[in-house]
Scaffold this motif. Structure first.
Motif: not given
Length: 239
Positions: A232-236, A28, A26, A209-210, A200, A198
């Motif tokens: 905050d997770i931007i992508e995983a 982050i 991930a 994601t938050k 995903m 939020e």
């Protein structure tokens, strides 16, 4: 496995799908006042967090320098160069927090340990609750606005490093995680309420994601004037 946990696992993608996967990577961005209190304020640079799903092992990069990363397990934490050379290492890292209060400064290995166990916990929730050694009990629900969130109290086995031996997880009517309560034993044991937002879907797994963690009062209400930790997770990507 109790009925609520079964429903929760299914809502987050299902135990069968989880067992097909081995790790998550991930991107982050983290922050919050806890790190400044500990003398290690967090910058807003995105970092890559890698977590194994079925054993407690985690790594984040960069850490302290562009060519460095961490390597965490419950019994040992390291800061390494990207080629594997060890910069610093601590065995039995939990013992280094003996006598700490909230204001006790952390060194980089303390921070690496905290980051490792915390992100492993978050990125494997709620599926870690089905791992051997965990026990869960349904507890009194929590009313938040117009929703009633059902709760699970989890007893963590001794071989798993985490915030505290007992932690509470609250789930909305859709079965998804809404809130996670615990005591931060490595920072004087302050009570925390972490809210998640939020969700995903990544490779069939649902994750928030938050995350925003606050201190908690004696009535279990968050003290929202201070964000202790934000993630905050931007992508995983699971695989």
């Amino acid at each position: 496995m109790n009925e609520l946990l079964t429903e929760v696992l299914e809502a987050h993608g299902g135990l069968r799908r989880w067992q097909e996967l081995a790790q998550v990577r991930a991107t982050i961005v983290s922050g919050g006042d806890l790190f400044a209190i500990k003398g290690l304020p967090q910058d807003p640079v995105p970092r890559e967090m890698t977590v194994r799903l079925h054993e407690e092992h985690a790594s984040v990069r960069p850490f302290g320098a562009a060519d460095q990363k961490t390597d965490f397990t419950p019994g040992r934490v390291r800061i390494e160069k990207l080629d594997g050379r060890v910069v610093a290492e601590r065995k039995n890292p939990r013992s280094s927090f003996a006598g700490h209060v909230l204001e006790t400064p952390w060194d980089p290995l303390d921070r690496a340990y905290f980051n490792g166990y915390a992100l492993w916990t978050y990125l494997t929730t709620p599926f870690l609750l089905a791992m051997p050694g965990f026990t869960t009990t349904e507890i009194r629900p929590w009313q938040e606005g117009g929703e009633l969130w059902r709760g699970l109290r989890a007893a963590f086995p001794p071989h798993i490093a985490s915030h505290s031996p007992y932690q509470d997880f609250y789930f909305g009517p859709d079965g998804l995680l809404r809130r996670h309560d615990y005591h931060v034993d490595v920072a004087g044991g302050f009570a925390a309420a972490q809210y998640v937002y939020e969700p995903m879907v990544a490779d069939g797994i649902v994750l928030p994601t938050k995350r925003r963690a606050y201190r908690r009062d004696t009535e279990f209400c968050p003290l929202r004037d201070q964000v202790m930790v934000s993630i905050d997770i931007i992508e995983a990507d699971f695989g």
